[in-house]
Design a protein around this motif. Structure first.
Motif, PDB file in Angstrom:
ATOM      1  N   VAL A 141       1.966  52.734  23.872  1.00 36.90           N
ATOM      2  CA  VAL A 141       2.224  54.086  23.372  1.00 36.90           C
ATOM      3  C   VAL A 141       2.028  55.128  24.468  1.00 36.90           C
ATOM      4  N   GLY A 142       1.254  54.778  25.494  1.00 32.06           N
ATOM      5  CA  GLY A 142       1.008  55.723  26.571  1.00 32.06           C
ATOM      6  C   GLY A 142       2.253  56.060  27.357  1.00 32.06           C
ATOM      7  N   TYR A 143       3.181  55.105  27.473  1.00 33.75           N
ATOM      8  CA  TYR A 143       4.407  55.367  28.216  1.00 33.75           C
ATOM      9  C   TYR A 143       5.259  56.435  27.529  1.00 33.75           C
ATOM     10  N   VAL A 144       5.117  56.553  26.223  1.00 34.82           N
ATOM     11  CA  VAL A 144       5.844  57.594  25.483  1.00 34.82           C
ATOM     12  C   VAL A 144       5.041  58.887  25.436  1.00 34.82           C
ATOM     13  N   ALA A 145       3.736  58.754  25.183  1.00 34.45           N
ATOM     14  CA  ALA A 145       2.889  59.941  25.069  1.00 34.45           C
ATOM     15  C   ALA A 145       2.787  60.717  26.367  1.00 34.45           C
ATOM     16  N   VAL A 146       2.974  60.046  27.488  1.00 35.87           N
ATOM     17  CA  VAL A 146       2.811  60.721  28.783  1.00 35.87           C
ATOM     18  C   VAL A 146       4.013  61.597  29.139  1.00 35.87           C
ATOM     19  N   LEU A 147       5.136  61.413  28.462  1.00 37.24           N
ATOM     20  CA  LEU A 147       6.335  62.167  28.823  1.00 37.24           C
ATOM     21  C   LEU A 147       6.123  63.683  28.746  1.00 37.24           C
ATOM     22  N   PRO A 148       5.597  64.240  27.632  1.00 41.14           N
ATOM     23  CA  PRO A 148       5.368  65.700  27.627  1.00 41.14           C
ATOM     24  C   PRO A 148       4.406  66.144  28.716  1.00 41.14           C
ATOM     25  N   ALA A 149       3.380  65.340  28.999  1.00 42.47           N
ATOM     26  CA  ALA A 149       2.430  65.699  30.056  1.00 42.47           C
ATOM     27  C   ALA A 149       3.123  65.713  31.411  1.00 42.47           C
ATOM     28  N   LEU A 150       3.995  64.754  31.664  1.00 40.53           N
ATOM     29  CA  LEU A 150       4.727  64.718  32.925  1.00 40.53           C
ATOM     30  C   LEU A 150       5.653  65.925  33.068  1.00 40.53           C
ATOM     31  N   VAL A 151       6.278  66.315  31.971  1.00 38.73           N
ATOM     32  CA  VAL A 151       7.188  67.466  32.019  1.00 38.73           C
ATOM     33  C   VAL A 151       6.418  68.738  32.345  1.00 38.73           C
ATOM     34  N   VAL A 152       5.289  68.947  31.661  1.00 40.77           N
ATOM     35  CA  VAL A 152       4.508  70.167  31.885  1.00 40.77           C
ATOM     36  C   VAL A 152       3.936  70.177  33.302  1.00 40.77           C
ATOM     37  N   ALA A 153       3.358  69.040  33.722  1.00 43.79           N
ATOM     38  CA  ALA A 153       2.797  68.961  35.071  1.00 43.79           C
ATOM     39  C   ALA A 153       3.882  69.114  36.128  1.00 43.79           C
ATOM     40  N   GLY A 154       5.047  68.500  35.891  1.00 43.63           N
ATOM     41  CA  GLY A 154       6.141  68.614  36.845  1.00 43.63           C
ATOM     42  C   GLY A 154       6.656  70.035  36.965  1.00 43.63           C
ATOM     43  N   LEU A 155       6.742  70.739  35.838  1.00 45.31           N
ATOM     44  CA  LEU A 155       7.165  72.135  35.882  1.00 45.31           C
ATOM     45  C   LEU A 155       6.174  72.979  36.667  1.00 45.31           C
ATOM     46  N   MET A 156       4.888  72.725  36.460  1.00 49.19           N
ATOM     47  CA  MET A 156       3.871  73.508  37.168  1.00 49.19           C
ATOM     48  C   MET A 156       3.932  73.272  38.673  1.00 49.19           C
ATOM     49  N   LEU A 157       4.016  72.006  39.087  1.00 48.03           N
ATOM     50  CA  LEU A 157       4.039  71.697  40.515  1.00 48.03           C
ATOM     51  C   LEU A 157       5.351  72.132  41.168  1.00 48.03           C
ATOM     52  N   SER A 158       6.447  72.029  40.446  1.00 49.40           N
ATOM     53  CA  SER A 158       7.722  72.511  40.987  1.00 49.40           C
ATOM     54  C   SER A 158       7.727  74.035  41.085  1.00 49.40           C
ATOM     55  N   ALA A 159       7.079  74.702  40.123  1.00 52.92           N
ATOM     56  CA  ALA A 159       6.968  76.160  40.185  1.00 52.92           C
ATOM     57  C   ALA A 159       6.133  76.583  41.390  1.00 52.92           C
ATOM     58  N   LEU A 160       5.119  75.794  41.718  1.00 51.42           N
ATOM     59  CA  LEU A 160       4.331  76.068  42.922  1.00 51.42           C
ATOM     60  C   LEU A 160       5.216  76.006  44.167  1.00 51.42           C
ATOM     61  N   GLY A 161       6.018  74.954  44.261  1.00 52.88           N
ATOM     62  CA  GLY A 161       6.935  74.842  45.391  1.00 52.88           C
ATOM     63  C   GLY A 161       7.945  75.976  45.417  1.00 52.88           C
ATOM     64  N   LEU A 162       8.416  76.365  44.239  1.00 49.20           N
ATOM     65  CA  LEU A 162       9.370  77.472  44.154  1.00 49.20           C
ATOM     66  C   LEU A 162       8.735  78.773  44.645  1.00 49.20           C
ATOM     67  N   ALA A 163       7.484  78.986  44.260  1.00 53.68           N
ATOM     68  CA  ALA A 163       6.785  80.189  44.706  1.00 53.68           C
ATOM     69  C   ALA A 163       6.600  80.188  46.217  1.00 53.68           C
TER      70      ALA A 163
END
Length: 263
Positions: A141-163
């Motif tokens: 179940v972790g492989y499915v549950a981690v998807l929203p966490a990956l999206v949020v974390a990825g957006l944050m880290l990509s926003a850092l690079g964008l900044a």
């Protein structure tokens, strides 16, 4: 609304096609965490003791512990590489042309952010699949549950690079800034060792790690991989996402941002 969706599809598709054609980027994104997982972990396993900490219910191997941190590493490096390509596009003129379109500037940047995050998530799942082949598995179940966490974390880290890309005018300067940001964020976090272990050696480093947004991104992924909830980490990551995105929008504003200043 149709124009917004067309722009989103076009920018995300462009990012995906660029990534597909850069096979070396995909391989390097996997080799880096696999070296940590299969080589460095062998030595750290004997030197670093682990206690039972949430979300784990029993003692775990060191390889299991660092998997969420290596997932964060993939997303951190990909966010920086995506912003590096943005600086290149800006110098070559394609990004400047894109930002002159009639669509709002913030939407174009969000589209770029979504494209970078989609690539990061795909890379993380590829890494998790390879890690499973070496016997490092998480609950199904972790492989499915981690998807929203990956999206949020990825957006944050990509926003850092964008900044960061909005504050840097020359491509040559970006590599130094990347190293100045990536390595402190990675090593001053819970990616490789728990924070209680860091507190034993330096309280100052522990306190810096606690406020490090990357620490909370790693913990969000760690808990999600075991289908557990970490509200504090989610809140910190969301606040960091808003702050980094606001800085990026300010930086790309031709009226105020550093990107367009002359002299």
């Amino acid at each position: 609304m149709t124009a917004y969706l067309v722009a989103l599809r076009a920018i995300v598709a462009r990012e995906m096609l660029r990534f597909v054609h850069q096979r070396g980027r995909f391989v390097s994104a996997l080799v880096r965490p696999l070296v940590w997982l299969l080589v460095f972990a062998a030595g750290f396993r004997a030197a670093l003791g682990l206690s039972i900490i949430p979300p784990y219910q029993t003692y775990i191997t060191y390889e299991t512990y660092i998997v969420p941190g290596l997932c964060g590493m993939i997303m951190l490096f990909n966010g920086m590489q995506s912003s590096l390509s943005l600086v290149y596009d800006r110098e070559m003129g394609s990004m400047r042309l894109l930002l002159t379109s009639p669509l709002p500037r913030w939407w174009l940047l969000v589209c770029r952010l979504i494209g970078a995050t989609a690539i990061s998530v795909a890379q993380v799942y590829a890494f998790l699949a390879i890690a499973a082949l070496f016997g490092i598995r998480v609950p199904p179940v972790g492989y499915v549950a981690v998807l929203p966490a990956l999206v949020v974390a990825g957006l944050m880290l990509s926003a850092l690079g964008l900044a960061l890309s909005s504050l840097i005018r020359q491509l040559e300067n970006f590599a130094g800034v990347m190293n100045f940001v990536i390595f402190p964020m990675f090593f001053l976090s819970s990616a490789l060792y728990p924070l209680w272990k860091m507190a034993e050696s330096s309280r100052l480093l522990h306190d810096i790690s606690v406020i490090n947004p990357f620490t909370h991104a790693v913990e969000l992924i760690r808990f999600a991989l075991h289908a557990s909830w970490n509200g504090a980490a989610l809140l910190w990551v969301l606040l960091s996402l808003v702050a980094f995105m606001a800085l990026a929008l300010w930086g790309y504003d031709p009226g105020r941002g550093m990107m367009w200043r002359k002299g």
